[in-house]
Scaffold this active site. Sequence first.
Site, PDB file in Angstrom:
ATOM      1  N   ASP A 218     -32.364  34.198   1.368  1.00  0.00           N
ATOM      2  CA  ASP A 218     -32.083  32.744   2.199  1.00  0.00           C
ATOM      3  C   ASP A 218     -31.398  32.931   3.717  1.00  0.00           C
ATOM      4  O   ASP A 218     -31.569  31.706   4.022  1.00  0.00           O
ATOM      5  CB  ASP A 218     -31.306  32.119   0.446  1.00  0.00           C
ATOM      6  CG  ASP A 218     -31.509  31.569  -0.130  1.00  0.00           C
ATOM      7  OD1 ASP A 218     -32.496  31.888  -0.571  1.00  0.00           O
ATOM      8  OD2 ASP A 218     -30.519  32.046  -0.711  1.00  0.00           O
TER       9      ASP A 218
ATOM     10  N   GLY B 195     -31.491  17.398  -5.266  1.00  0.00           N
ATOM     11  CA  GLY B 195     -33.071  18.811  -5.421  1.00  0.00           C
ATOM     12  C   GLY B 195     -32.689  19.640  -6.495  1.00  0.00           C
ATOM     13  O   GLY B 195     -32.115  18.856  -7.587  1.00  0.00           O
TER      14      GLY B 195
ATOM     15  N   CYS C 227     -28.058  35.208  -6.716  1.00  0.00           N
ATOM     16  CA  CYS C 227     -28.949  34.813  -7.871  1.00  0.00           C
ATOM     17  C   CYS C 227     -28.593  34.878  -9.580  1.00  0.00           C
ATOM     18  O   CYS C 227     -27.918  34.727 -10.087  1.00  0.00           O
ATOM     19  CB  CYS C 227     -30.727  35.362  -7.801  1.00  0.00           C
ATOM     20  SG  CYS C 227     -31.658  35.753  -9.416  1.00  0.00           S
TER      21      CYS C 227
ATOM     22  N   GLY D 266     -25.999  41.980  -6.639  1.00  0.00           N
ATOM     23  CA  GLY D 266     -26.571  40.830  -8.158  1.00  0.00           C
ATOM     24  C   GLY D 266     -26.972  39.375  -7.095  1.00  0.00           C
ATOM     25  O   GLY D 266     -27.527  38.923  -7.067  1.00  0.00           O
TER      26      GLY D 266
ATOM     27  N   GLU E 175     -17.638  42.685  -4.936  1.00  0.00           N
ATOM     28  CA  GLU E 175     -17.322  43.789  -6.389  1.00  0.00           C
ATOM     29  C   GLU E 175     -18.950  44.361  -7.456  1.00  0.00           C
ATOM     30  O   GLU E 175     -18.698  45.459  -7.298  1.00  0.00           O
ATOM     31  CB  GLU E 175     -15.970  43.647  -7.615  1.00  0.00           C
ATOM     32  CG  GLU E 175     -15.814  44.193  -8.136  1.00  0.00           C
ATOM     33  CD  GLU E 175     -14.865  43.875  -9.348  1.00  0.00           C
ATOM     34  OE1 GLU E 175     -14.632  44.281 -10.463  1.00  0.00           O
ATOM     35  OE2 GLU E 175     -14.388  42.561  -9.109  1.00  0.00           O
TER      36      GLU E 175
ATOM     37  N   GLY F 195     -26.965  14.515  -4.217  1.00  0.00           N
ATOM     38  CA  GLY F 195     -28.135  15.589  -4.300  1.00  0.00           C
ATOM     39  C   GLY F 195     -28.517  15.446  -5.030  1.00  0.00           C
ATOM     40  O   GLY F 195     -28.561  15.870  -6.051  1.00  0.00           O
TER      41      GLY F 195
ATOM     42  N   HIS G 100     -54.780  27.302 -28.639  1.00  0.00           N
ATOM     43  CA  HIS G 100     -54.191  26.047 -29.613  1.00  0.00           C
ATOM     44  C   HIS G 100     -52.863  26.486 -31.280  1.00  0.00           C
ATOM     45  O   HIS G 100     -53.546  27.531 -31.842  1.00  0.00           O
ATOM     46  CB  HIS G 100     -55.367  25.281 -30.195  1.00  0.00           C
ATOM     47  CG  HIS G 100     -54.831  24.402 -30.934  1.00  0.00           C
ATOM     48  ND1 HIS G 100     -54.397  22.958 -30.344  1.00  0.00           N
ATOM     49  CD2 HIS G 100     -55.312  24.066 -32.422  1.00  0.00           C
ATOM     50  CE1 HIS G 100     -54.430  22.063 -31.441  1.00  0.00           C
ATOM     51  NE2 HIS G 100     -54.879  22.148 -32.594  1.00  0.00           N
TER      52      HIS G 100
HETATM   53  P1  NAD Z   1     -32.239  20.888  -2.220  1.00  0.00           P
HETATM   54  O1  NAD Z   1     -32.404  21.005  -0.328  1.00  0.00           O
HETATM   55  O2  NAD Z   1     -32.784  21.388  -3.250  1.00  0.00           O
HETATM   56  O3  NAD Z   1     -31.849  19.728  -2.274  1.00  0.00           O
HETATM   57  C1  NAD Z   1     -30.575  18.671  -1.357  1.00  0.00           C
HETATM   58  C2  NAD Z   1     -30.852  17.410  -1.763  1.00  0.00           C
HETATM   59  O4  NAD Z   1     -29.826  17.085  -1.499  1.00  0.00           O
HETATM   60  C3  NAD Z   1     -31.896  17.101  -0.690  1.00  0.00           C
HETATM   61  O5  NAD Z   1     -32.638  16.413  -1.580  1.00  0.00           O
HETATM   62  C4  NAD Z   1     -31.738  16.322  -0.320  1.00  0.00           C
HETATM   63  O6  NAD Z   1     -31.987  15.488   0.812  1.00  0.00           O
HETATM   64  C5  NAD Z   1     -29.926  15.489  -0.579  1.00  0.00           C
HETATM   65  N1  NAD Z   1     -28.800  15.486   0.572  1.00  0.00           N
HETATM   66  C6  NAD Z   1     -28.545  16.423   1.387  1.00  0.00           C
HETATM   67  N2  NAD Z   1     -27.279  15.617   1.908  1.00  0.00           N
HETATM   68  C7  NAD Z   1     -27.015  14.507   1.371  1.00  0.00           C
HETATM   69  C8  NAD Z   1     -26.033  13.366   1.249  1.00  0.00           C
HETATM   70  N3  NAD Z   1     -25.381  13.511   2.296  1.00  0.00           N
HETATM   71  N4  NAD Z   1     -26.307  12.376   0.617  1.00  0.00           N
HETATM   72  C9  NAD Z   1     -26.938  12.477  -0.819  1.00  0.00           C
HETATM   73  N5  NAD Z   1     -28.162  13.380  -1.381  1.00  0.00           N
HETATM   74  C10 NAD Z   1     -28.153  13.929   0.330  1.00  0.00           C
HETATM   75  O7  NAD Z   1     -30.710  22.007  -2.199  1.00  0.00           O
HETATM   76  P2  NAD Z   1     -30.332  22.369  -3.407  1.00  0.00           P
HETATM   77  O8  NAD Z   1     -30.240  21.870  -4.869  1.00  0.00           O
HETATM   78  O9  NAD Z   1     -28.580  22.072  -3.941  1.00  0.00           O
HETATM   79  O10 NAD Z   1     -30.645  24.112  -3.532  1.00  0.00           O
HETATM   80  C11 NAD Z   1     -29.667  25.116  -2.466  1.00  0.00           C
HETATM   81  C12 NAD Z   1     -31.503  26.183  -2.720  1.00  0.00           C
HETATM   82  O11 NAD Z   1     -31.329  26.146  -3.695  1.00  0.00           O
HETATM   83  C13 NAD Z   1     -32.461  25.196  -2.424  1.00  0.00           C
HETATM   84  O12 NAD Z   1     -33.225  25.481  -1.898  1.00  0.00           O
HETATM   85  C14 NAD Z   1     -32.883  25.235  -4.147  1.00  0.00           C
HETATM   86  O13 NAD Z   1     -34.625  25.036  -4.000  1.00  0.00           O
HETATM   87  C15 NAD Z   1     -32.176  26.311  -4.467  1.00  0.00           C
HETATM   88  N6  NAD Z   1     -32.351  26.260  -6.329  1.00  0.00           N
HETATM   89  C16 NAD Z   1     -33.100  27.100  -6.620  1.00  0.00           C
HETATM   90  C17 NAD Z   1     -32.790  26.524  -8.368  1.00  0.00           C
HETATM   91  C18 NAD Z   1     -34.743  26.527  -8.891  1.00  0.00           C
HETATM   92  O14 NAD Z   1     -35.406  27.854  -8.362  1.00  0.00           O
HETATM   93  N7  NAD Z   1     -34.344  26.088 -10.237  1.00  0.00           N
HETATM   94  C19 NAD Z   1     -31.994  26.404  -8.147  1.00  0.00           C
HETATM   95  C20 NAD Z   1     -30.841  26.548  -8.087  1.00  0.00           C
HETATM   96  C21 NAD Z   1     -31.168  25.576  -6.144  1.00  0.00           C
END
Ligand code: NAD
Length: 457
Positions: free
Chosen positions: A303, A175, A43, A40, A37, A173, A435
Amino acid sequence: MSDDYDVLVIGAGTGGYSCALRLAQLGKRVGLIDRDEHVGGTCLLRGCIPTKALLRAAEVMDTVRRSTDWGIEASGEPDWDRIHAFRDRIVEKLVKGVTGLLSARGVEVIRGTALLLPGPAVEVDGRRLAAKDVVLATGSRPRLIPGVELGERVITSDEALRRPAPPSAVIIGAGAIGLEFASLWRSFGSEVTVLEMLPALAPLEDADVSKEIARAFRRRGITGVPGATVRTVKDTGSAVDVTYEAKGATTTVSAQVCLVAVGRGPVTEDLGLEAAGVELERGFVKVDDQLQTTAPHVWAVGDVASTPLQLAHVAFAEGYAVAERIAGLDVPPLDYALIPRVTYSSPEIASVGLTEQQARERGHDVEVEILNLQGIGKANILGEGGICKVVAERGGPILGVHMVGPHVTDLIAEPMLAVAWEAAPAEVATLFHPHPSLAEAFGEAVLALAGKPLHGV
Ligand code: NAD
């Protein structure tokens, strides 16, 4: 209106709308198609913006909790209806802004589900639209773990975003998404366990960054378990039991919620890609260094494309590059090594360029400075710590910068310039940092690498 466009862009997320805006600026007739709808994409609607709004509320909560550190007696409780209303206000304002901009530039937003046809052409809910070029910008969605079913207690970031912080959570995860939700929920008092398959939290970051964030999370009371293999995730009706193996032992953690944050996969199904001659690579749309797919006049950005780093700022840069290439401008391939990586946990993480290990593996004669933010006045005033690690070629340029601490997601822009311009530490050391400011962390680190530390011995 005729159904003949110069360009049709499928997907109105960051990659798609930035591409459409730039194309319109370059005089093209553009149709921007999305089934949502609102424009954006991830993100604006389900990712960067709403999560950062929630993280801002978490920061306020942390500040209230620690208010006596600054001599203020204060107390407070989260009001989730109002926190979510704040999140929605920010999202609505930005969606309105992008919608207005698209309309002001004459981009035609077409609501519906697109099917790519050979040619190329696009069918939107039965209506055939013609275009000289088509840009695929359909984005990504959360990846799932085979055998783990989503439900009331097993969720992805899409659902996590819309709920109050749970009393307890297991996050799979570590990440960006895992770390950001761990941080967010902990700020509101959740008991959080983060399970990461690889040997460190934030496993793609420099090893010192992973160590620093693990330490900071431990201090905040977040349990981080690297090297964890998740065996089962079971909804018991009143909780969710997650069983994992780490260091040879099998453990079960019980929590109210299990967040699956194991990456995001591309949205490619039912798009007509195969019939249109668009090949996939590891599930992503295969592109060359100009972001052209295997079908003539079909491009892919963001993506869904098989380029490194699924980040909004990458999608934006790719969208711009493709728009300009379609308009006949000569745009060199993007240098993905220069893209800053940012995580908005508390403390934040930001990095650009090579990690120390990558620099060594590539044969660089490396020197390293790790500056502790405890030596920076402004960090002390804010009451937060962290590190700024600079990796440089001995006698040569800065190769990478890795930061943990307050506002480092903003601070990384300066190191990005230094790495991109191949500046030597001694060159940056002749420049000025206000500073007291957090920017002094990078300034002091390069002074140290230039052999003249201000505070070090
Ligand atoms: P990610 O790929 O960054 O991290 C996923 C993590 O899960 C990895 O470290 C991986 O080793 C781990 N993993 C995978 N399978 C697993 C399992 N079965 N058990 C335990 N660990 C496991 O993915 P994300 O954090 O889901 O983010 C998705 C995407 O969105 C990424 O590309 C991320 O960079 C992007 N994102 C970016 C931001 C930001 O820039 N601040 C914020 C959110 C998401």
